[in-house]
Design a protein around this motif. Structure first.
Motif, mmCIF file in Angstrom:
data_model
loop_
_atom_site.group_PDB
_atom_site.id
_atom_site.type_symbol
_atom_site.label_atom_id
_atom_site.label_comp_id
_atom_site.label_asym_id
_atom_site.label_seq_id
_atom_site.Cartn_x
_atom_site.Cartn_y
_atom_site.Cartn_z
ATOM 1 N N MET A 145 5.516 -4.553 -53.390
ATOM 2 C CA MET A 145 6.046 -5.275 -52.221
ATOM 3 C C MET A 145 5.905 -4.406 -50.968
ATOM 4 O O MET A 145 6.110 -3.201 -51.016
ATOM 5 C CB MET A 145 7.518 -5.610 -52.482
ATOM 6 N N LYS A 146 5.583 -5.055 -49.864
ATOM 7 C CA LYS A 146 5.390 -4.338 -48.605
ATOM 8 C C LYS A 146 6.119 -5.078 -47.483
ATOM 9 O O LYS A 146 6.175 -6.309 -47.498
ATOM 10 C CB LYS A 146 3.889 -4.316 -48.274
ATOM 11 N N LEU A 147 6.660 -4.317 -46.548
ATOM 12 C CA LEU A 147 7.213 -4.928 -45.342
ATOM 13 C C LEU A 147 6.184 -4.712 -44.229
ATOM 14 O O LEU A 147 5.819 -3.572 -43.936
ATOM 15 C CB LEU A 147 8.542 -4.245 -44.982
ATOM 16 N N VAL A 148 5.726 -5.813 -43.660
ATOM 17 C CA VAL A 148 4.703 -5.703 -42.618
ATOM 18 C C VAL A 148 5.285 -6.198 -41.290
ATOM 19 O O VAL A 148 5.769 -7.331 -41.207
ATOM 20 C CB VAL A 148 3.446 -6.529 -42.986
ATOM 21 N N ILE A 149 5.242 -5.341 -40.313
ATOM 22 C CA ILE A 149 5.704 -5.699 -38.970
ATOM 23 C C ILE A 149 4.476 -5.746 -38.081
ATOM 24 O O ILE A 149 3.744 -4.756 -37.990
ATOM 25 C CB ILE A 149 6.719 -4.660 -38.465
ATOM 26 N N ALA A 206 15.724 4.395 -53.340
ATOM 27 C CA ALA A 206 14.354 4.168 -52.840
ATOM 28 C C ALA A 206 13.291 4.347 -53.916
ATOM 29 O O ALA A 206 12.109 4.147 -53.654
ATOM 30 C CB ALA A 206 14.068 5.102 -51.666
ATOM 31 N N GLU A 207 13.702 4.723 -55.122
ATOM 32 C CA GLU A 207 12.708 4.810 -56.203
ATOM 33 C C GLU A 207 12.139 3.430 -56.524
ATOM 34 O O GLU A 207 11.028 3.300 -56.988
ATOM 35 C CB GLU A 207 13.341 5.420 -57.458
ATOM 36 N N ASN A 208 12.937 2.402 -56.294
ATOM 37 C CA ASN A 208 12.523 1.063 -56.735
ATOM 38 C C ASN A 208 12.332 0.039 -55.629
ATOM 39 O O ASN A 208 11.714 -0.992 -55.847
ATOM 40 C CB ASN A 208 13.566 0.498 -57.702
ATOM 41 N N ILE A 209 12.905 0.280 -54.466
ATOM 42 C CA ILE A 209 12.846 -0.744 -53.419
ATOM 43 C C ILE A 209 12.416 -0.097 -52.089
ATOM 44 O O ILE A 209 12.280 1.117 -51.998
ATOM 45 C CB ILE A 209 14.198 -1.483 -53.244
ATOM 46 N N ILE A 210 12.243 -0.932 -51.086
ATOM 47 C CA ILE A 210 11.931 -0.407 -49.742
ATOM 48 C C ILE A 210 13.250 -0.044 -49.059
ATOM 49 O O ILE A 210 14.152 -0.878 -48.973
ATOM 50 C CB ILE A 210 11.217 -1.474 -48.884
ATOM 51 N N VAL A 211 13.348 1.194 -48.597
ATOM 52 C CA VAL A 211 14.530 1.584 -47.821
ATOM 53 C C VAL A 211 14.049 2.011 -46.434
ATOM 54 O O VAL A 211 13.201 2.905 -46.317
ATOM 55 C CB VAL A 211 15.304 2.737 -48.496
ATOM 56 N N THR A 257 7.125 0.483 -50.722
ATOM 57 C CA THR A 257 8.309 0.885 -51.496
ATOM 58 C C THR A 257 8.544 2.377 -51.294
ATOM 59 O O THR A 257 7.604 3.156 -51.213
ATOM 60 C CB THR A 257 8.062 0.591 -52.997
ATOM 61 N N GLY A 258 9.818 2.783 -51.228
ATOM 62 C CA GLY A 258 10.159 4.186 -50.989
ATOM 63 C C GLY A 258 10.968 4.292 -49.714
ATOM 64 O O GLY A 258 11.396 3.289 -49.146
ATOM 65 N N GLU A 307 13.769 15.502 -44.895
ATOM 66 C CA GLU A 307 14.252 15.713 -46.253
ATOM 67 C C GLU A 307 14.047 14.501 -47.158
ATOM 68 O O GLU A 307 14.072 14.616 -48.366
ATOM 69 C CB GLU A 307 15.756 16.057 -46.205
ATOM 70 N N LEU A 308 13.887 13.332 -46.564
ATOM 71 C CA LEU A 308 13.967 12.119 -47.386
ATOM 72 C C LEU A 308 12.709 11.272 -47.442
ATOM 73 O O LEU A 308 12.472 10.612 -48.444
ATOM 74 C CB LEU A 308 15.071 11.214 -46.812
ATOM 75 N N CYS A 309 11.963 11.241 -46.351
ATOM 76 C CA CYS A 309 11.026 10.116 -46.198
ATOM 77 C C CYS A 309 9.587 10.483 -46.545
ATOM 78 O O CYS A 309 9.098 11.534 -46.146
ATOM 79 C CB CYS A 309 11.089 9.592 -44.765
#
Ligand code: ADP
Length: 290
Positions: A1-5, A181-186, A28-29, A198-200
């Motif tokens: 799954m992807k979020l496209v803007i 974020a292992e499983n979904i888009i955050v 995802t991530g 540290e996170l992204c």
């Protein structure tokens, strides 16, 4: 799954261009949206969360067109806004149950199991009977995440979540987000560079409504390797250095400005090469614009 803007623009009634042709692809991530106050982050977050409309452009989550199918998006969205009110005299467990009912989880057994699991996940199980009014900032934020996860979202949006948290709470909150974020888009919106470093795995820098840089934080840092130099100077010299060099940072260190510059060639003049950092990447972009 992807979020496209795709080419999103928004001008407020007062003429402020809060978003100008913003285009991003978010996998995802954990995705970091980094920018100073007033950059347009909340406007973008609220637009993705269907709380306000853009003037132009499109947002797609998988095959859901966010603007024309708000209802479908809301079913798979978790949202932690920048500010949210909590009922101070209700326990965490009771309020989460209440939200679960509102989100349509009608079966009492299923609700109990879900609420228990989310309290465990957010490390609030031992505090579940305590009133929310007595929660620390970090506990409130973790409660905010618990409520945002009630509908098992595919997209979680968190707007400036670590502002005001102490270092321990911040770490705990980071770990929680990483796990999610292992499983979904955050999508994490923040003005704190360390949150993103540290996170992204992917990030964008937004300034004055425009995306000025995007990519993998480590790759973006590599792009500046060998080009960042530092020198401690006297306060009276600052103006002249700003005129002569591409100064990206003039943070004081032990009372004196310690300037960082970007230069393609060794500048001499007492400057020492330093390791690149995401902060350098950030300030190189933000200063360009201002
Ligand atoms: P950020 O979240 O990065 O701090 P915002 O999206 O809140 O940025 O704001 C972007 C710009 O739009 C700012 O200049 C802000 O003052 C302006 N702005 C935000 N909301 C409104 C509004 N409802 N009406 C008018 N201007 C707004």
């Amino acid at each position: 799954m992807k979020l496209v803007i795709d080419n999103l623009s928004k001008t407020y009634a007062n003429g402020v261009k809060a978003l100008q042709n913003v285009s991003l692809e978010i996998p995802t991530g954990m995705f970091g949206l980094l920018g100073p106050n007033g950059a347009g982050k909340s406007t973008l977050m609220r637009t993705i969360a269907t709380l306000q409309d853009a003037d132009e452009g499109k947002i797609l989550l998988g095959d859901i067109n966010v603007q024309t199918n708000k209802h479908s998006l809301r079913k798979v969205l978790g949202y932690l806004p920048q500010q949210f009110g909590l009922y101070p005299k209700i326990s965490a467990e009771m309020l989460l149950h209440h939200f679960a009912v509102l989100k349509g989880i009608a079966h009492a057994g299923e609700r109990k199991e879900l609420v228990g699991a989310l309290l465990q996940k957010t490390n609030l199980y031992d505090a579940r009977k305590r009133h929310l009014g007595g929660f620390s900032g970090g506990m409130k934020q973790r409660f905010g995440i618990a409520q945002a996860l009630l509908n098992s979202p595919k997209l979680l949006i968190v707007d400036e979540p670590t502002a005001g948290l102490d270092p321990k709470e911040r770490n705990r909150f980071h770990n929680l987000l990483s796990e999610i974020a292992e499983n979904i888009i955050v999508v994490l919106s923040t003005h704190i560079v360390d949150d993103v470093r540290e996170l992204c795995t992917q990030m964008a820098i937004i300034n004055q409504g425009q995306v000025v840089l995007k990519g993998n934080p480590l790759k973006l840092m590599e792009g500046l390797q060998g080009k960042v130099y530092q020198k401690t100077i006297n306060p009276s010299e600052l103006k002249s250095y700003i005129t002569h060099y591409n100064v990206i940072n003039d943070k004081r260190f032990l009372g004196k400005p310690r300037i960082q510059i970007i230069s393609d060639v060794p500048p001499g003049d007492g400057f020492l090469a330093i390791d690149t950092s995401l902060e350098a990447v950030y300030f190189s972009q933000i200063n360009h614009q201002n």
